[in-house]
Design a protein around this motif. Sequence first.
Motif, mmCIF file in Angstrom:
data_model
loop_
_atom_site.group_PDB
_atom_site.id
_atom_site.type_symbol
_atom_site.label_atom_id
_atom_site.label_comp_id
_atom_site.label_asym_id
_atom_site.label_seq_id
_atom_site.Cartn_x
_atom_site.Cartn_y
_atom_site.Cartn_z
ATOM 1 N N PHE A 110 12.491 3.680 55.266
ATOM 2 C CA PHE A 110 12.321 3.799 56.650
ATOM 3 C C PHE A 110 11.005 3.826 57.185
ATOM 4 O O PHE A 110 10.150 3.612 57.143
ATOM 5 N N THR A 112 9.696 2.197 60.569
ATOM 6 C CA THR A 112 8.896 2.330 61.896
ATOM 7 C C THR A 112 7.814 1.490 62.538
ATOM 8 O O THR A 112 6.980 1.727 62.348
ATOM 9 N N MET A 126 11.686 11.734 65.016
ATOM 10 C CA MET A 126 11.590 10.246 64.355
ATOM 11 C C MET A 126 10.500 11.728 62.837
ATOM 12 O O MET A 126 11.425 11.349 61.431
ATOM 13 N N TYR A 130 12.607 12.841 59.480
ATOM 14 C CA TYR A 130 12.657 12.612 58.333
ATOM 15 C C TYR A 130 12.226 14.219 57.540
ATOM 16 O O TYR A 130 12.622 14.230 56.353
ATOM 17 N N HIS A 134 14.434 15.368 53.954
ATOM 18 C CA HIS A 134 13.457 15.291 53.211
ATOM 19 C C HIS A 134 13.426 17.122 52.156
ATOM 20 O O HIS A 134 13.746 17.085 51.146
ATOM 21 N N PHE A 140 16.858 12.321 48.625
ATOM 22 C CA PHE A 140 15.341 11.819 49.280
ATOM 23 C C PHE A 140 14.104 12.159 49.198
ATOM 24 O O PHE A 140 12.800 10.905 49.260
ATOM 25 N N ARG A 141 13.645 13.506 48.674
ATOM 26 C CA ARG A 141 12.627 13.457 48.952
ATOM 27 C C ARG A 141 11.872 12.995 47.427
ATOM 28 O O ARG A 141 10.582 12.443 47.874
ATOM 29 N N ALA A 144 12.413 8.638 49.141
ATOM 30 C CA ALA A 144 11.572 8.400 50.090
ATOM 31 C C ALA A 144 10.657 8.036 50.607
ATOM 32 O O ALA A 144 9.502 7.680 50.394
ATOM 33 N N TRP A 146 8.313 6.213 53.961
ATOM 34 C CA TRP A 146 8.444 6.217 55.419
ATOM 35 C C TRP A 146 6.732 5.037 55.818
ATOM 36 O O TRP A 146 5.822 5.333 55.693
ATOM 37 N N TRP A 148 4.651 2.614 58.479
ATOM 38 C CA TRP A 148 5.142 3.283 59.855
ATOM 39 C C TRP A 148 3.737 2.184 60.435
ATOM 40 O O TRP A 148 2.697 2.767 59.838
#
Length: 167
Positions: A110, A112, A126, A130, A134, A140-141, A144, A146, A148
């Motif tokens: 993900f 950003t 956001m 997220y 999560h 996902f945990r 994933a 992120w 940024w």
Amino acid sequence: VAGGKFDHVIYFGDGWPLALDLVKFAQNTPLTVYLPIDHEPLSSLLAPIYKAAARSLVPSFFGQKVLEQAGFKTTTIYHGYDPAVYYQGGMKAKRAARKRLNWPQEDFIFLTVATNKGTRKNWIGMINAYGEAHRASKAFRHNARWAWSTYPFMNGTINPDGYSLLE
């Protein structure tokens, strides 16, 4: 570049975080600005940039309308690409990019990129979304990440290495 000076500079990005710097820069160097405009009337932070710039570009007819209503001439050049020239490289390019970034191949990324300051980009929304994903998904945990980019200033200074969100 002739004699250490730029003949002309094109700035592409949000104008408001660098408004005073762009106006000052344009006093000594011809400057073309390509700034997104996402509200009307034209922001009082952006107007001096357009006044100082040698030329302006916008990515939408909305931005062109707002600038023209404020008395500025501009040209619209859409954000976009020619898929015959720039194209996704498929799984092979995806794997190579992840390898260069040292990211696991199976992770959900993900990304950003924004000036995440205040409420304008819904930064808190956001983070909450997220966090919900999560908490709700074990997959996902574990798979994933992120990445940024956020506002570079803290306590009036820039830290090129970024900031720990835990601090």
